[in-house]
Every structure is written in C-alpha cells, then in structure tokens.
Design an enzyme around this catalytic site. Structure first.
Site, PDB file in Angstrom:
ATOM      1  N   ASN A 213      82.972  21.804  25.972  1.00  0.00           N
ATOM      2  CA  ASN A 213      83.171  20.688  26.898  1.00  0.00           C
ATOM      3  C   ASN A 213      81.979  20.605  27.846  1.00  0.00           C
ATOM      4  OD1 ASN A 213      83.766  22.338  29.377  1.00  0.00           O
ATOM      5  ND2 ASN A 213      85.435  23.050  28.041  1.00  0.00           N
ATOM      6  N   ASP A 282      91.541  24.395  25.400  1.00  0.00           N
ATOM      7  CA  ASP A 282      92.972  24.604  25.166  1.00  0.00           C
ATOM      8  C   ASP A 282      93.233  25.034  23.730  1.00  0.00           C
ATOM      9  OD1 ASP A 282      93.791  23.954  27.735  1.00  0.00           O
ATOM     10  OD2 ASP A 282      93.680  21.792  27.314  1.00  0.00           O
ATOM     11  N   PRO A 310      94.672  31.363  24.255  1.00  0.00           N
ATOM     12  CA  PRO A 310      95.438  32.044  25.307  1.00  0.00           C
ATOM     13  C   PRO A 310      95.203  31.363  26.649  1.00  0.00           C
ATOM     14  CG  PRO A 310      93.529  33.359  24.634  1.00  0.00           C
ATOM     15  CD  PRO A 310      93.630  32.215  23.670  1.00  0.00           C
ATOM     16  N   PHE A 332      91.695  26.653  38.926  1.00  0.00           N
ATOM     17  CA  PHE A 332      91.018  25.360  39.072  1.00  0.00           C
ATOM     18  C   PHE A 332      91.628  24.392  38.071  1.00  0.00           C
ATOM     19  CE2 PHE A 332      87.050  24.733  41.553  1.00  0.00           C
ATOM     20  CZ  PHE A 332      87.113  25.887  42.310  1.00  0.00           C
ATOM     21  N   LYS A 350     101.376  27.748  36.513  1.00  0.00           N
ATOM     22  CA  LYS A 350     100.593  28.986  36.333  1.00  0.00           C
ATOM     23  C   LYS A 350     101.085  30.102  37.237  1.00  0.00           C
ATOM     24  CE  LYS A 350      97.456  26.829  33.733  1.00  0.00           C
ATOM     25  NZ  LYS A 350      96.844  27.180  32.481  1.00  0.00           N
TER      26      LYS A 350
END
Ligand SMILES: Cc1cc2nc3c(=O)[nH]c(=O)nc-3n(C[C@H](O)[C@H](O)[C@H](O)COP(=O)(O)O)c2cc1C
Length: 405
Positions: A213, A282, A310, A332, A350
C-alpha cells in the site's frame, strides 16, 4: 523548522582535522534558529581560520582569555553565562584530558570550567585517530568527563584523514544537529522502552510481485525519533520503506505482516509502550509462487486466493503483558471517511486505550498530517502540522497516560 529557535550555543573548536566539519555544523545550527558564538583553541586555528567561522556565525570569534573586547576582560565568564549549551566539536583527545584535569590555561577549557554546571550543559563531539580513541587513557578520560557531567556524543566509524579506518571520526554535522535538538527535548519517556511499527507490509505473490500500500512510514519514523528524543529506548519495526533510521533508534526491517508480527512479539515483552502505525495488509495471497508467474498465452489472468493476515495490534493488546497494564498500546487507523466513527469502533474492537485516526490519502507520503486521538474519555484533534510536530504532541499525550514508574 527552527528547532533551535531562541537557543544560544557556544561552539568550541579544538585542534583536529574535523574542524572543517565545524563550519557546516555552524551553518546548520544557525539555519535551525540558534545564535552561535564560536570559540577556538590555538590548535583549532591551525586547521580552520577564524575568518571562516566569523563569516558563518556572524559574530567575532574568541580564542584568547586575554581578549580585551569584553569590558570586564572576562570572556570566560561572559560567554559561558550567555550559553544555553556549550558544544565542543571537534573535541580533541588533548582537550578531553584538560577537562578531566580541570585545566584552565586557555579560553575554551577555562570557560568550560567556569560554566555554571547545573545550568549550562557541556556536550562533546570527540574526533581523533582510532588508536587515540581506543587508548585506555582516552577511554578513562571520557568516562571521567561523563561522570563530571559532560554529555559525550560518541563517534562515527570509517575512513580517517590519516588513512586508517576505524572508530573516532567526528559525527557528521547533521548527526550533531540531531543530537543537540534531542538534548533540549524534555525527557518525558525516560526509562521507557517503546516499540513502534511503521510503513506498509509487502505480501508476495511470487519472487517479483506482491501486494502493498502507499504508506511511506514517515509518521511512524517521526514518532520513533520523537520518542527517542524524549528519552525512550526505541525499537522500530519497519516494513519496506526508503527512510533513514532516526539516530539512536534500533531498527528491524521486515516485509510481510507475518514477519512484522514475529518481530513485534519478540520485542513487545520488554516494552512499556507499543505504537502500531504500520499499514499492515489485511490479506495476503493464499499461495506465493517460488517462481515468477508467467502469462500462459490463454488470455486468462491467474486466479488469486487470499487469506487474512494476523491482526498485530489486537494480538499484542490481548497479550498478558498488555492486559496487566504493563504495556500501553496505541493503535493507528488510516481511513478515507467518517474518521471519528471508524476510529472509535476500531479502538473498541482492538481493545486499546488510545487510537489515533488519520485520513489515509491525506497522510500517505506527506510530510504533514492531522490526527484524531480517541480514548475512553472522548476524542481530541491535533490539527494539521508537520509529522515531526505531531509526533512530539503524540509522545507527550502518551507520556501523560502512562502509569508512574
Ligand atoms: C595534522 C594533525 C591532525 C590532528 N588531528 C587530530 C585529531 O583529529 N584529533 C585529536 O584529538 N588531535 C589531533 N591532532 C593533535 C592535536 O591537534 C593536538 O593534540 C593539539 O595540541 C590539540 O590542542 P587543543 O586541544 O588545544 O585544540 C592533530 C595534529 C595534527 C598535526
């Protein structure tokens, strides 16, 4: 960025070939907003003329304790009291020995001895031949000056003017500038170990292609630098990025999310703060071919299957070390829209105390950014600023939330 705005630095030069680098250092200090008063030993004058240093600093150079320009004829008192810091660069072996003995027979060592030690720090950038550096007398003297309160900035390794190779080169001007800037940063993370991930991950399809990315790693690298400047011991786990390692930061390079997780798990145990800035893929290709996937002439593209990677942040946040409150986790979120809603949801998902939201397309590759801090109490915006400024603000926010040590 004018990181030394308002600071008055006494730049002391002692005798060594590295005096030529002091000219560049002087320019860099001034560019960062400092005022610079140059003081040179007699030996330094053999390597660099005061004319050059006067022209660069915009101030007359001092080199004698008998200099009658000062109305009270005491340049050692006046110059040392005006300084926010005294930086000796280059610092010769001989000069270090004089400091150890408290000698005061020439202006530079005299003003170091006469400085108010609790108010005017003394930083030394040694520069010498590798044998001189390694000599027990030099090492003994360095330990003693450090014990007496001087900050010894270390040396570089490489080719030396004498033709030999080894330790003892003076740090580069840009490195010395970084060290001086770091010196003035409040040490809000002293005695903390901080683990940071940064950059993208690269998920290989075959030996030459993969999925990644647009994350540049700049935000995470800025945070790593700011955390180190704030006194932390910093480990930076970096995906594939083209950024220099901030000074004093331990860097571990990885490619894939799985490699990143392995490196993070190895270091998380001993950390007290974990900051997950990396844009981790992802998904990864379900299979990675060991050979380049070729066109087969049928016109049909290969079918790619994916498996989920993961979740590094969630894995660390669920570890016993984090659950007992010994590891403060910061996530983040890079989003494209509805930042507050997504960041709030991600924080809950999370299980981290602090989640930092930013808009992906507005941050990837940029030197500035805007952050949205979301915690159990609510949210707070850190308005658009350089990543360096934001990194310092975030470090201060994190330090405020840490348990007393
Ligand atoms: C060509 C030359 C290069 C030198 N380079 C260094 C050096 O890099 N580091 C050092 O500690 N001394 C070096 N010296 C020795 C110092 O200049 C010498 O010890 C001097 O007395 C230092 O004086 P000061 O500490 O008052 O500046 C060099 C000497 C010469 C002649």
């Amino acid at each position: 960025m004018n990181e030394l705005a308002g600071k008055h630095i006494v730049l002391g030069l002692s005798g060594g070939v590295a005096c030529y680098k002091a000219a560049d250092l002087c320019r860099l200090l001034i560019k960062e907003g400092a005022t610079v008063q140059v003081v040179m030993t007699e030996a330094a004058g053999q390597f660099m003329t005061p004319v050059t240093m006067q022209a660069l600093s915009g101030r007359r150079v001092y080199s004698s304790q008998w200099d009658a320009r000062e109305p009270n004829n005491m340049p050692h008192i006046n110059l040392s009291r005006e300084a926010d810091a005294i930086l000796i660069a280059p610092c010769s072996a001989d000069f270090i020995a004089r400091l150890v003995q408290g000698r005061a027979d020439e202006l530079l060592s005299l003003l170091c001895l006469a400085r108010p030690v609790d108010r005017v720090p003394l930083l030394l950038a040694p520069a010498m031949n590798r044998e001189m550096w390694a000599h027990p007398a030099t090492q003994r003297n360095l330990a003693q000056v450090a014990q007496d309160g001087a900050v010894v900035l270390g040396v570089g390794n490489g080719d030396q003017a004498c033709g030999e190779t080894g330790d003892g080169r003076m740090l580069e001007p840009s490195e010395l500038l970084e060290e001086l800037v770091a010196f003035f940063v409040p040490k809000v993370l002293a005695n903390r170990r901080v683990l940071i991930t940064a950059g993208p991950t690269f998920e290989a399809m075959d030996p030459v292609r993969g999925i990644t990315n647009l994350s540049s790693g700049k935000m995470g690298f800025s945070i790593a630098r700011a955390a180190r400047e704030a006194g932390a011991d910093v480990t930076l786990v970096a995906g594939p990025v083209h950024l220099p390692t901030p000074r004093g930061v331990r860097r571990v390079d990885v490619q894939s999310a799985q490699e990143m997780l392995a490196a993070v798990e190895q270091h998380a145990q001993s950390a007290s703060v974990f900051i997950a800035t990396a844009a981790v893929a992802d998904w990864r290709p379900a299979t990675s071919s060991s050979q380049k996937i070729k066109k087969d002439g049928s016109g049909q593209p290969p079918v790619l299957g994916f498996v989920e990677n993961p979740d590094i942040l969630a894995t660390v946040a669920r570890s016993p070390h984090a659950l007992t409150g010994d590891l403060f986790c910061v996530g983040f979120a890079a989003e494209s829209h509805d930042l507050l809603a997504h960041a709030t949801a991600k924080r809950a998902r999370k299980g981290v105390p602090l989640l930092v939201g930013n808009i992906g397309p507005a941050t990837f590759g940029q030197d500035d950014n805007a952050l949205l801090l979301v915690d159990a109490q609510g949210h707070r915006e850190l308005p658009r600023a350089s990543k360096r400024t934001l990194a310092h603000q975030l470090v201060a926010e994190i330090a405020r939330r840490l348990p007393e040590q």
